[in-house]
Design a protein around this motif. Structure first.
Motif, short mmCIF file in Angstrom:
data_model
loop_
_atom_site.label_atom_id
_atom_site.label_comp_id
_atom_site.label_asym_id
_atom_site.label_seq_id
_atom_site.Cartn_x
_atom_site.Cartn_y
_atom_site.Cartn_z
N LEU A 176 0.83 -1.21 0.00
CA LEU A 176 0.00 0.00 0.00
C LEU A 176 0.87 1.26 0.00
O LEU A 176 0.51 2.27 -0.61
N LYS A 177 2.00 1.17 0.68
CA LYS A 177 2.92 2.33 0.68
C LYS A 177 3.43 2.56 -0.74
O LYS A 177 3.50 3.70 -1.22
N GLU A 178 3.75 1.45 -1.39
CA GLU A 178 4.26 1.52 -2.76
C GLU A 178 3.22 2.14 -3.71
O GLU A 178 3.56 2.88 -4.62
N LYS A 179 1.94 1.82 -3.47
CA LYS A 179 0.87 2.24 -4.38
C LYS A 179 0.03 3.38 -3.79
O LYS A 179 -1.11 3.59 -4.21
N ARG A 180 0.60 4.11 -2.82
CA ARG A 180 -0.24 5.06 -2.07
C ARG A 180 -0.86 6.16 -2.92
O ARG A 180 -1.88 6.71 -2.56
N ASN A 181 -0.23 6.49 -4.07
CA ASN A 181 -0.79 7.56 -4.92
C ASN A 181 -1.65 7.03 -6.07
O ASN A 181 -2.07 7.80 -6.93
N GLN A 182 -1.90 5.72 -6.05
CA GLN A 182 -2.69 5.10 -7.11
C GLN A 182 -4.16 5.06 -6.70
O GLN A 182 -4.46 4.84 -5.52
N PRO A 183 -5.11 5.23 -7.66
CA PRO A 183 -6.52 5.05 -7.30
C PRO A 183 -6.76 3.63 -6.77
O PRO A 183 -6.27 2.66 -7.37
N ALA A 184 -7.49 3.53 -5.69
CA ALA A 184 -7.70 2.21 -5.06
C ALA A 184 -8.45 1.26 -5.99
O ALA A 184 -8.29 0.04 -5.90
#
Length: 237
Positions: A127-135
């Protein structure tokens, strides 16, 4: 005897003015333990958990958290008392980023949330890696991590999970269960409903087998796994 940390005591009731789905059903869990509700489809598992969270009308029975009667409280008021609930479906904001989802989880807090955010990212590094991605762009397992992480942002005393491994692969299921164990070890009480009964009972301190809205078997997870009748009737032999 001291009362369990969280108890839905002798709950009878259903949705709105409909028929009773729960019949004198009791679900309890101690602080920092994992309690699992299992049983056949239509057994009232999710209904029992929703009753504990205040989402249906109880005709009789009571819900108590840490010795306080919370039967009359709304779900929102129960969140303020320290209960976090992760529904089975539609449990994230798909158009928001991962980090925005987590921030939404902290809406009732007025203190600094950065430490909790760091803890969630430690628990779920992806989640840290993808934190700026739309869920909404995440895999099913990653979405579940967002949903659990968001509930943890409220700093709950009790985390309630409705079918957390529904629709995810066996590898992802094992990983989610490992994270759930970590959450419990941090002192957070876990109550969950789970279709994957055998795997859930393996990590459970306490297990409840419901049939038609009533308690059929209640014991430790290990004892239920070893019970021949439970195995034959509910765990596929």
């Amino acid at each position: 005897m001291a009362e369990p940390f969280l108890i839905g005591d002798s709950m009878t009731g259903g949705y709105g003015n409909g028929p009773d789905i729960l019949h004198d059903c009791t679900i309890a869990v101690e602080k920092g333990e994992i309690a699992v509700i299992v049983g056949p489809n239509g057994a009232g598992k999710s209904t029992a958990m929703k009753a504990v969270f205040g989402m249906l009308n109880l005709r009789s029975g009571a819900v108590r958290l840490d010795g306080e009667d919370i039967t009359a409280l709304t779900p929102q008021a129960r969140v303020a008392k320290g209960m976090g609930f992760v529904p089975q479906t539609q449990n994230i904001f798909t158009s928001m980023t991962v980090e925005e989802n987590l921030e939404m989880g902290a809406f009732i807090r007025t203190d600094d949330i950065s430490d909790t955010m760091a803890q969630v990212y430690d628990l779920f590094p992806i989640l840290k890696e993808k934190r700026n991605q739309p869920a909404g762009e995440l895999s099913g397992g990653q979405r579940q991590q967002v949903a659990v992480g968001r509930a943890l942002m409220t700093k709950p005393k009790v985390l309630m999970l409705d079918e957390p491994t529904a629709g995810v692969s066996p590898i992802v299921m094992d990983e989610l269960f490992d994270r759930i164990i970590e959450v419990a070890r941090a002192g957070i009480t876990i109550l969950m409903v789970e279709q994957n009964a055998r795997q859930a009972l393996e990590i459970a301190d306490k297990g409840y087998v419901l049939v038609q809205g009533a308690n059929r078997f209640t014991d430790t997870g290990k004892a239920l796994l070893a019970d021949p009748e439970v195995r034959r009737s509910f765990l596929g032999g």
